[in-house]
Design a protein around this motif. Structure first.
Motif, mmCIF file in Angstrom:
data_model
loop_
_atom_site.group_PDB
_atom_site.id
_atom_site.type_symbol
_atom_site.label_atom_id
_atom_site.label_comp_id
_atom_site.label_asym_id
_atom_site.label_seq_id
_atom_site.Cartn_x
_atom_site.Cartn_y
_atom_site.Cartn_z
ATOM 1 N N THR A 7 -15.538 -6.905 -3.515
ATOM 2 C CA THR A 7 -15.322 -6.051 -4.977
ATOM 3 C C THR A 7 -15.393 -4.707 -5.084
ATOM 4 O OG1 THR A 7 -17.512 -6.310 -5.145
ATOM 5 C CG2 THR A 7 -16.216 -8.372 -5.854
ATOM 6 N N VAL A 8 -15.041 -4.301 -4.087
ATOM 7 C CA VAL A 8 -15.013 -2.551 -4.002
ATOM 8 C C VAL A 8 -13.868 -1.824 -4.515
ATOM 9 C CG1 VAL A 8 -16.568 -2.666 -2.253
ATOM 10 C CG2 VAL A 8 -14.277 -2.276 -1.521
ATOM 11 N N ASN A 9 -13.782 -0.662 -4.860
ATOM 12 C CA ASN A 9 -12.772 0.029 -5.278
ATOM 13 C C ASN A 9 -11.766 -0.051 -4.173
ATOM 14 O OD1 ASN A 9 -10.586 1.966 -5.759
ATOM 15 N ND2 ASN A 9 -12.144 3.224 -6.834
ATOM 16 N N PRO A 10 -10.424 -0.670 -4.294
ATOM 17 C CA PRO A 10 -9.258 -0.565 -3.312
ATOM 18 C C PRO A 10 -9.060 0.556 -2.453
ATOM 19 C CG PRO A 10 -8.533 -0.949 -5.536
ATOM 20 C CD PRO A 10 -10.016 -0.993 -5.691
ATOM 21 N N ALA A 11 -9.252 1.614 -3.408
ATOM 22 C CA ALA A 11 -8.869 3.066 -2.607
ATOM 23 C C ALA A 11 -9.965 3.248 -1.431
ATOM 24 C CB ALA A 11 -9.013 4.007 -3.636
ATOM 25 N N LYS A 12 -10.906 2.723 -1.569
ATOM 26 C CA LYS A 12 -12.249 3.167 -0.707
ATOM 27 C C LYS A 12 -12.201 2.014 0.681
ATOM 28 C CE LYS A 12 -15.196 5.372 -4.075
ATOM 29 N NZ LYS A 12 -14.953 6.677 -3.593
ATOM 30 N N VAL A 13 -11.451 0.912 0.594
ATOM 31 C CA VAL A 13 -11.434 0.017 1.571
ATOM 32 C C VAL A 13 -10.699 0.470 2.831
ATOM 33 C CG1 VAL A 13 -10.432 -2.262 2.154
ATOM 34 C CG2 VAL A 13 -11.108 -1.790 -0.110
ATOM 35 N N GLU A 14 -11.485 0.700 3.936
ATOM 36 C CA GLU A 14 -10.984 0.930 5.281
ATOM 37 C C GLU A 14 -10.443 -0.400 5.927
ATOM 38 O OE1 GLU A 14 -13.953 2.703 7.360
ATOM 39 O OE2 GLU A 14 -14.441 4.255 5.989
ATOM 40 N N THR A 15 -9.126 -0.208 6.133
ATOM 41 C CA THR A 15 -8.379 -1.293 6.741
ATOM 42 C C THR A 15 -7.207 -0.865 7.267
ATOM 43 O OG1 THR A 15 -7.275 -3.543 6.192
ATOM 44 C CG2 THR A 15 -7.091 -1.780 4.355
ATOM 45 N N ALA A 16 -6.368 -1.900 8.173
ATOM 46 C CA ALA A 16 -5.299 -1.259 8.686
ATOM 47 C C ALA A 16 -3.971 -1.301 7.706
ATOM 48 C CB ALA A 16 -4.789 -2.224 10.029
ATOM 49 N N CYS A 17 -4.101 -2.126 6.760
ATOM 50 C CA CYS A 17 -2.998 -2.125 5.803
ATOM 51 C C CYS A 17 -3.665 -2.679 4.511
ATOM 52 C CB CYS A 17 -1.949 -3.079 6.245
ATOM 53 S SG CYS A 17 -0.518 -2.742 5.007
ATOM 54 N N LEU A 18 -3.579 -2.087 3.494
ATOM 55 C CA LEU A 18 -3.821 -2.671 2.113
ATOM 56 C C LEU A 18 -2.533 -3.003 1.296
ATOM 57 C CD1 LEU A 18 -6.181 -2.744 -0.064
ATOM 58 C CD2 LEU A 18 -5.563 -0.366 -0.850
ATOM 59 N N VAL A 19 -2.456 -4.239 1.094
ATOM 60 C CA VAL A 19 -1.521 -4.906 0.110
ATOM 61 C C VAL A 19 -1.853 -5.162 -1.370
ATOM 62 C CG1 VAL A 19 0.115 -6.948 0.190
ATOM 63 C CG2 VAL A 19 -1.105 -6.131 2.300
ATOM 64 N N GLY A 67 -5.225 9.789 -0.195
ATOM 65 C CA GLY A 67 -6.186 9.615 -1.041
ATOM 66 C C GLY A 67 -6.621 8.334 -0.685
ATOM 67 N N LEU A 68 -6.016 7.381 0.147
ATOM 68 C CA LEU A 68 -6.777 6.230 0.345
ATOM 69 C C LEU A 68 -7.348 5.947 1.519
ATOM 70 C CD1 LEU A 68 -3.691 3.988 -1.008
ATOM 71 C CD2 LEU A 68 -5.381 5.032 -2.230
ATOM 72 N N ALA A 69 -8.254 5.026 1.809
ATOM 73 C CA ALA A 69 -8.913 4.941 3.090
ATOM 74 C C ALA A 69 -8.037 4.105 4.024
ATOM 75 C CB ALA A 69 -10.436 4.288 2.903
ATOM 76 N N ALA A 70 -7.169 3.281 3.584
ATOM 77 C CA ALA A 70 -6.480 2.697 4.296
ATOM 78 C C ALA A 70 -5.354 3.199 5.250
ATOM 79 C CB ALA A 70 -5.762 1.505 3.463
ATOM 80 N N GLU A 71 -5.146 2.610 6.406
ATOM 81 C CA GLU A 71 -4.317 3.402 7.101
ATOM 82 C C GLU A 71 -2.806 3.312 6.694
ATOM 83 O OE1 GLU A 71 -4.675 1.624 11.010
ATOM 84 O OE2 GLU A 71 -6.937 1.929 11.101
ATOM 85 N N ARG A 72 -2.470 2.238 6.175
ATOM 86 C CA ARG A 72 -1.101 1.872 5.562
ATOM 87 C C ARG A 72 -1.097 1.175 4.166
ATOM 88 N NH1 ARG A 72 -1.667 0.098 10.322
ATOM 89 N NH2 ARG A 72 -0.399 0.498 12.354
ATOM 90 N N LEU A 73 0.007 1.292 3.638
ATOM 91 C CA LEU A 73 -0.241 0.817 2.045
ATOM 92 C C LEU A 73 1.158 0.104 2.202
ATOM 93 C CD1 LEU A 73 -1.043 0.373 -0.976
ATOM 94 C CD2 LEU A 73 0.405 2.330 -1.119
ATOM 95 N N MET A 74 0.743 -1.429 1.463
ATOM 96 C CA MET A 74 2.353 -2.063 1.563
ATOM 97 C C MET A 74 2.428 -2.609 0.059
ATOM 98 S SD MET A 74 3.224 -5.871 3.352
ATOM 99 C CE MET A 74 3.747 -5.004 4.772
ATOM 100 N N LEU A 75 3.446 -2.350 -0.572
ATOM 101 C CA LEU A 75 4.069 -2.978 -1.853
ATOM 102 C C LEU A 75 4.758 -4.287 -1.794
ATOM 103 C CD1 LEU A 75 4.985 0.527 -3.471
ATOM 104 C CD2 LEU A 75 2.632 -0.495 -3.250
ATOM 105 N N VAL A 76 4.531 -5.135 -2.481
ATOM 106 C CA VAL A 76 5.036 -6.493 -2.997
ATOM 107 C C VAL A 76 5.549 -6.700 -4.117
ATOM 108 C CG1 VAL A 76 4.945 -8.864 -2.205
ATOM 109 C CG2 VAL A 76 3.616 -7.225 -0.830
#
Length: 505
Positions: A7-19, A67-76
Motif C-alpha cells: 500500500t506504499v507510494n508507487p514512486a517509492k517501490v523498489e522493483t525491476a519493473c513498475l506497471v 524520480g522513481l525507485a523502480a528500474e523500469r516503468l511499463m505503461l499499459v
C-alpha cells in the motif's frame, strides 16, 4: 508464482519493473498520477506528445524514469473507460505480463487494482492479475532438445490504495496463483504427445498429484481387469483396438469436516489420442487429436487448484481414459456394447467414442451419491460450429446447477453458454437393435451427444460441458488453453461459500 500486496507510494517501490494502466480518456488513475508527479510529468508528456497511445492492450516499456525507485516503468493501455470491462482487463493484463515474461526481470509491481470494474472488487482484480502472471510464464519445453530460456518473472507485488483491502487482495491473489498453476498443468497434459501422455501416464500423474497434496487427495486406478469385472463395457470397447490399456482414474479430495458429506464429482474425457477408430478421421489436423483428453486435463488442473486452496468440501474426480485406434480388434460400426448401467448401445460411428467412455464414468459416479456431477469433454465438432472458441457449451438436467456453472464462468471469465436439453431431441438416438445409438445424425449434434450422456445421469444433478471449441488453439499459436479450470474451480469455491452461509444461518 509468489506474490505480496503493498500500500506504499508507487514512486517509492523498489522493483525491476513498475506497471501502471492508463485509460485513453479522463484523468490519470491513482498510481499513474502519483508517478507522474514524482517523475516531473513524464507520463502526461508522453500522452500529450502522442508517444504512447493508451489503446487497449498497447504496451510501452520506459527503460528509465526519473524520480522513481523502480528500474523500469511499463505503461499499459486500457482503452476507453466506457468500453472497459472484464474482458478488456484480461486483455490488458495478458499483454502486460506477456511483455514482462520476455524481459530479464524477476519481480514486478503492478497497479491494475486502480482499474475499477462495476460489480468487481479488489479481490477479483488481484485474482485476475496473479492468474495472468502465472499463465504468462508458462512454456512447454518437455519435448525440446534445447529448450528456450524460461522467463525469469517469479514475484508479483500488487499495489493497492486502501490498506483496509489488503486481506481481500491477498485472498484474491492466492486464488489467482492457484488457478494459474492449475491451468498450466492442464495445458502441459494437453500439449504432451499421445506417445507420452497415455492412459497409464495419466494414472501416474494422478498418483503424483496425490503425493503433492499433504494427504488430502487419494487415488484409485481401475485397470482393464477391474473395469471388466465392473461391467464397464463401453469404456473397454473404445480402447480395445489400442495397445495402450484403458484406465478409470479416481481421485478423492477430502476437505469437508464430515467425510460422508455428499461430494461434488468432476468427470473428464481422457481420450489420449483419437484417430476416430474404424470411422477414421481425415489426415489433415489429426495431430490435434492429442487434445482429445483436454477434458481430463482440466479435471487434473482443477484438482491441483483444489489441493492448493483446500476448500472445505469433498470433491471426487473421475477420468475415463482410453486411446481410440483402428486395430483389427477395434469396435466397428454396427457393434453393440453393454454399458456399466446395463443399457446397450449400437455403435453407428466409432468416432463418437467420448460419450462411450463418459457414460460408464457417469454410471460409476452414482455410487458416491453426489451433490452434483459435471462432466467435461471435447465432445463434438458441432459445438465448435455453434459457439466457436469463446464459450463452452453447457447442458444440464438441473436448472439450479446450470445457473451456478454459468455464474462461475462469468466470475472466472471462463464463460459457458446454456444449450437446450429437451426431450424432443432424444428420439434421434433411437436404435432398431439396442437401447440407444451412439449418434443421432447431423442435426443438433452437440445436443444429441448431451442427450446420450443424460441417459446415464438421471439419478443426480448433472451438467455437461462441451469444450471442443475452447480447450485448445489451432494455427501458429497451437496449444492447450487450460480451460475450463477457472470455471470449475470457481464453481467448487462457490459451493464452499454456500456451506459457510448455511452453517452461519
Amino acid at each position: 508464482m509468489e506474490f505480496s500486496v503493498l500500500t506504499v507510494n508507487p514512486a517509492k517501490v523498489e522493483t525491476a519493473c513498475l506497471v501502471v494502466p492508463l485509460f485513453a480518456d479522463g484523468d490519470l488513475l491513482s498510481a499513474a498520477a502519483q508517478l507522474d508527479d514524482a517523475s516531473e510529468r513524464l507520463i502526461a508528456q508522453l500522452l500529450e506528445r502522442g508517444d504512447f497511445s493508451p489503446e487497449l492492450a498497447n504496451v510501452q516499456l520506459i527503460p528509465f524514469a526519473p524520480g522513481l525507485a523502480a528500474e523500469r516503468l511499463m505503461l499499459v493501455g486500457l482503452g476507453k473507460r466506457d468500453k472497459f470491462n472484464e474482458g478488456a482487463l484480461r486483455k490488458a493484463l495478458d499483454a502486460a505480463f506477456g511483455a514482462l515474461a520476455k524481459l530479464p526481470v524477476d519481480s514486478v509491481a503492478v497497479a491494475f487494482t486502480d482499474a475499477d470494474i462495476d460489480d468487481r472488487d479488489v479481490a477479483w482484480n488481484a485474482q485476475m492479475t496473479l492468474e495472468s502472471a502465472t499463465r504468462a510464464v508458462y512454456r512447454f519445453t518437455q519435448c525440446k532438445s534445447t529448450p528456450a530460456e524460461a522467463p525469469q518473472l517469479a514475484q508479483v507485488e500488487v499495489l493497492i490504495d486502501d490498506a483496509g483491502q489488503v486481506d481481500a487482495a491477498k485472498a484474491g491473489a492466492r486464488i489467482g496463483a492457484a488457478l494459474g498453476d492449475g491451468v498450466n498443468l492442464a495445458r502441459t497434459l494437453g500439449n504432451l504427445p499421445g506417445n507420452i501422455c497415455t492412459p497409464s501416464y495419466l494414472a501416474s500423474q494422478a498418483e503424483t498429484l496425490a503425493g503433492e497434496s499433504d494427504g488430502t487427495l487419494t487415488t484409485e486406478i481401475l485397470d482393464e481387469a477391474a473395469l471388466e469385472s465392473l461391467g464397464a463395457g463401453a469404456l473397454l470397447a473404445v480402447g480395445q483396438g489400442s495397445a495402450e490399456p484403458s484406465r478409470l482414474i479416481v481421485m478423492k479430495y477430502q476437505g469437508a469436516d464430515d467425510p460422508d458429506e455428499a461430494p461434488h464429482v468432476l468427470v473428464g474425457k481422457g481420450i489420449t489420442f483419437d484417430t476416430g477408430g474404424i470411422s477414421i478421421k481425415p489426415g489433415a489436423g489429426m495431430d490435434e487429436m492429442k487434445f482429445d483428453m483436454c477434458g481430463a486435463a482440466s479435471v487434473f488442473g482443477t484438482m491441483k487448484s483444489v489441493i492448493a486452496l483446500k476448500p472445505k468440501l469433498n470433491v471426487i474426480a473421475l477420468v475415463a481414459s482410453a486411446e481410440n485406434m483402428p486395430d483389427g480388434r477395434a469396435i466397428k460400426p454396427g457393434d453393440i456394447v453393454t454399458t456399466l448401467k446395463g443399457l446397450t448401445v449400437e455403435i453407428l460411428n466409432t468416432d463418437a467414442e467420448g460419450r462411450l467412455v463418459l457414460c460408464d464414468a457417469l454410471a460409476y459416479a452414482e455410487r458416491f451419491q453426489p451433490a452434483s456431477v459435471v462432466d467435461i469433454a471435447t465432445l463434438t465438432g458441432a459445438c465448435v460450429i455453434a459457439l466457436g472458441d469463446h464459450a463452452s457449451g453447457l447442458f444440464s438436467n438441473d436448472d439450479d446447477l446450470a445457473l451456478d456453472l454459468l455464474d462461475a464462468g462469468e466470475n472466472a471469465w471462463d464463460r459457458a453458454w446454456h444449450m437446450p436439453l429437451w426431450d424432443d431431441y432424444q428420439a434421434q438416438l433411437d436404435s432398431n437393435f439396442a437401447d440407444l445409438a451412439n449418434i443421432g445424425g447431423r442435426p443438433a449434434g452437440s445436443i444429441t451427444a448431451a442427450c446420450f450422456l443424460s441417459r446415464f445421469a438421471e439419478s443426480y444433478p448433472w451438467a455437461h460441458l462441451d469444450i471442443a471449441g475452447t480447450a485448445w488453439d489451432s494455427g501458429k499459436q497451437k496449444g492447450a488453453s487450460g480451460r475450463p479450470v477457472g470455471l470449475l474451480t470457481r464453481y467448487l469455491l462457490d459451493r464452499e461459500g454456500e456451506r459457510v452461509v448455511t452453517s452461519e444461518a
